[in-house]
Design an enzyme around this catalytic site. Structure first.
Site, mmCIF file in Angstrom:
data_model
loop_
_atom_site.group_PDB
_atom_site.id
_atom_site.type_symbol
_atom_site.label_atom_id
_atom_site.label_comp_id
_atom_site.label_asym_id
_atom_site.label_seq_id
_atom_site.Cartn_x
_atom_site.Cartn_y
_atom_site.Cartn_z
ATOM 1 N N GLU A 235 0.807 -1.224 0.000
ATOM 2 C CA GLU A 235 0.000 0.000 0.000
ATOM 3 C C GLU A 235 0.852 1.292 0.000
ATOM 4 O O GLU A 235 0.855 2.058 0.960
ATOM 5 C CB GLU A 235 -0.968 -0.026 1.191
ATOM 6 C CG GLU A 235 -1.923 -1.203 1.099
ATOM 7 C CD GLU A 235 -3.008 -1.217 2.169
ATOM 8 O OE1 GLU A 235 -2.899 -0.461 3.154
ATOM 9 O OE2 GLU A 235 -3.964 -2.006 2.010
ATOM 10 N N GLU A 338 -4.223 -8.791 -1.452
ATOM 11 C CA GLU A 338 -4.759 -8.687 -0.090
ATOM 12 C C GLU A 338 -6.213 -8.234 -0.066
ATOM 13 O O GLU A 338 -6.604 -7.330 -0.804
ATOM 14 C CB GLU A 338 -3.935 -7.708 0.753
ATOM 15 C CG GLU A 338 -4.368 -7.645 2.215
ATOM 16 C CD GLU A 338 -3.677 -6.530 2.989
ATOM 17 O OE1 GLU A 338 -2.436 -6.417 2.887
ATOM 18 O OE2 GLU A 338 -4.372 -5.773 3.678
#
Length: 487
Positions: A235, A338
């Site tokens: 991220e 994810e």
């Protein structure tokens, strides 16, 4: 003499050309429904059906479908991407909870995920490079300030994480695609002097940080754990209260091109599959374009990784972005890296819509070209942790560490409708629903078996026709159910 030799050569060339033309006309054998039995497995809301065998059906001749019929049209002759696998992440949290289970429950847990016969046959695995939020504390593998990595050691992982990873790989008979991801460089390498709350990697530590990946991969491989690939940064556009680090698209491109890519190659790790982005579907096209339009960087990139949390803004999941990136860069792979259901609440262990979120996402992601799909934590405790910043979430299986029991949530069964039946190297094939109440995707395994997944999003039981070429079979699916058809 020369004329005779020329004629002989010409005849030989004609013969070779004719043979090659004949060979090129040999087509792979087309899929046939003749004598095929359709085995139906079902999980359904408000029932006891959980990956339960519910029917054995046969095909009959298909007449022209009419508009009043609901149909799933499957075309095994139209093939798309090659399937890599499905799995989840072994985090510190998962490994710490696993260690608290009795030996019997540990065995039950390992079989539930990693056995094809007794469980759902996971074949993908992710782990964190030093700490993430799902760790009991922040840690690295070096002493603070050690830019030369002289103190590098994975001893921290020997207590919980490495033993579970090894047991999972063994249960999967060694058939595991294992990739790794960092959440943040060590604090001294960053401009905010913290592993938490974003910050950026300082340019003077680019090489040191690239060397860190090499040290980690080599250390794990010395433990007998083959590392298939890595993502550059988890991220990279999220400033989180836990471990996080920000890279603009240009910064990720340049770090990969000038440091990480060449460093891995020099260390003999050039075969490791590098995945960029590793963040939500919303910005993935901009990240892909910036990095992949640079040929020098693109040569290091295996694929684009993505998560599902873009709906934090209140909008819908951006499945179409995955398809658009696939159209733009068809030679690069798409990997879901994810996803989890956020905001843990023990009263919602059996909330069916949590499982439906998985089913909807997996069907849409695969239909948009995704080759593999990786869930987040494989196991959490009765509080949705441990998590050192209180970011408690759901996992498909929870352990109540007070009672020692395992709790299987709907998400586990939804994932299993895919992972248990689709084999590595299967090909996705054409699969289309005639009505929006049903979602579908299909794969053909190397043994010739077709796997069709059908999900009923509606509140009503639906009877539909599974249509393959000129054959069909009438099948019923309960409200809010998911089915896997094997034939």
């Amino acid at each position: 003499m020369k004329t005779k030799k020329t004629a002989t050569t010409l005849l030989l060339m004609i013969s070779i050309f004719g043979f090659s033309q004949q060979k090129s006309k040999i087509q792979p054998k087309s899929f046939s429904t003749k004598d095929k039995i359709i085995t139906v497995y079902t999980s359904a809301d408000s029932t006891n059906l959980r990956l339960s065998k519910t029917d054995n059906l046969t095909f009959s001749d298909l007449k022209q479908p009419v508009e009043t019929q609901v149909c799933i049209f499957v075309n095994p002759d139209k093939t798309y991407q090659t399937f890599l696998g499905i799995g989840g992440a072994i985090t510190d949290a998962s490994a710490e909870v696993f260690a608290k289970l009795s030996q019997d429950k540990q065995q039950e847990f390992l079989e539930a995920y990693y056995s094809k016969d007794k469980g759902i046959g996971y074949s993908l695995m992710r782990t964190n490079i030093h700490s993430c939020d799902f760790s009991s504390d922040s840690y690295t593998y070096i002493e603070e300030g050690d830019k030369d990595l002289k103190t590098f050691s994975i001893d921290h992982d020997r207590k919980y994480k490495l033993p579970l990873i090894k047991k999972a790989i063994a249960m999967a008979a060694g058939k595991m695609t294992f990739f790794v991801s960092p959440w943040s460089p060590p604090a001294f390498m960053k401009d905010n002097a913290s592993m938490l709350k974003g910050g950026k990697l300082l340019p003077e530590f680019y090489q040191s940080w690239a060397n860190y990946y090499v040290k980690f991969i080599n250390s794990y491989q010395k433990e007998g754990i083959p590392v298939w690939g890595l993502t550059i940064q988890n991220e990279p556009m999220a400033v989180q209260k836990w471990e996080s680090c920000i890279y603009t698209a240009e910064e990720e491109r340049d770090f990969l091109k000038n440091y990480l890519g060449p460093t891995l190659k020099k260390a003999g790790l050039g075969d490791k599959k590098i995945t960029i982005w590793d963040h939500n579907r919303d910005l993935m096209s901009q990240r892909a374009s910036t990095i992949l339009d640079d040929p020098e960087t693109s040569k290091y990139v295996w694929g684009i990784g993505f998560h599902w949390y873009e709906n934090w803004s209140g909008g819908e999941m951006m499945f179409e972005n995955v398809g658009k990136v696939h159209e733009m860069y068809p030679n690069k792979n798409l990997l879901f890296t994810e996803g989890c259901v956020e905001k843990f609440d023990a009263l919602k262990y059996q909330l069916w819509k949590n499982g439906e979120r998985y089913g909807k996402s997996m069907i849409n992601d695969f239909n948009n070209g995704t080759v593999g799909w990786t869930d987040w934590n494989i196991l959490l405790d009765e509080n949705g942790g441990p998590n050192h910043v209180g970011n408690f979430c759901f996992s498909p299986i929870h352990a109540d560490t007070k009672t020692g029991e395992l709790i299987f949530t709907p998400s586990y069964y939804f994932i299993g409708h895919f992972s248990k039946f689709i084999d590595k190297n299967a090909k996705r094939i054409g699969s289309i629903a005639s009505r929006s109440q049903l979602l579908t995707t299909s794969f053909i395994n190397n043994d010739g078996k077709v796997i069709t997944i059908v999900m009923n999003q509606s509140n009503k039981k639906i009877t539909y026709n599974l249509c393959v070429g000129t054959s069909s079979s009438e099948i019923s699916i309960l409200p809010h159910a998911i089915q896997t058809l094997v034939y």
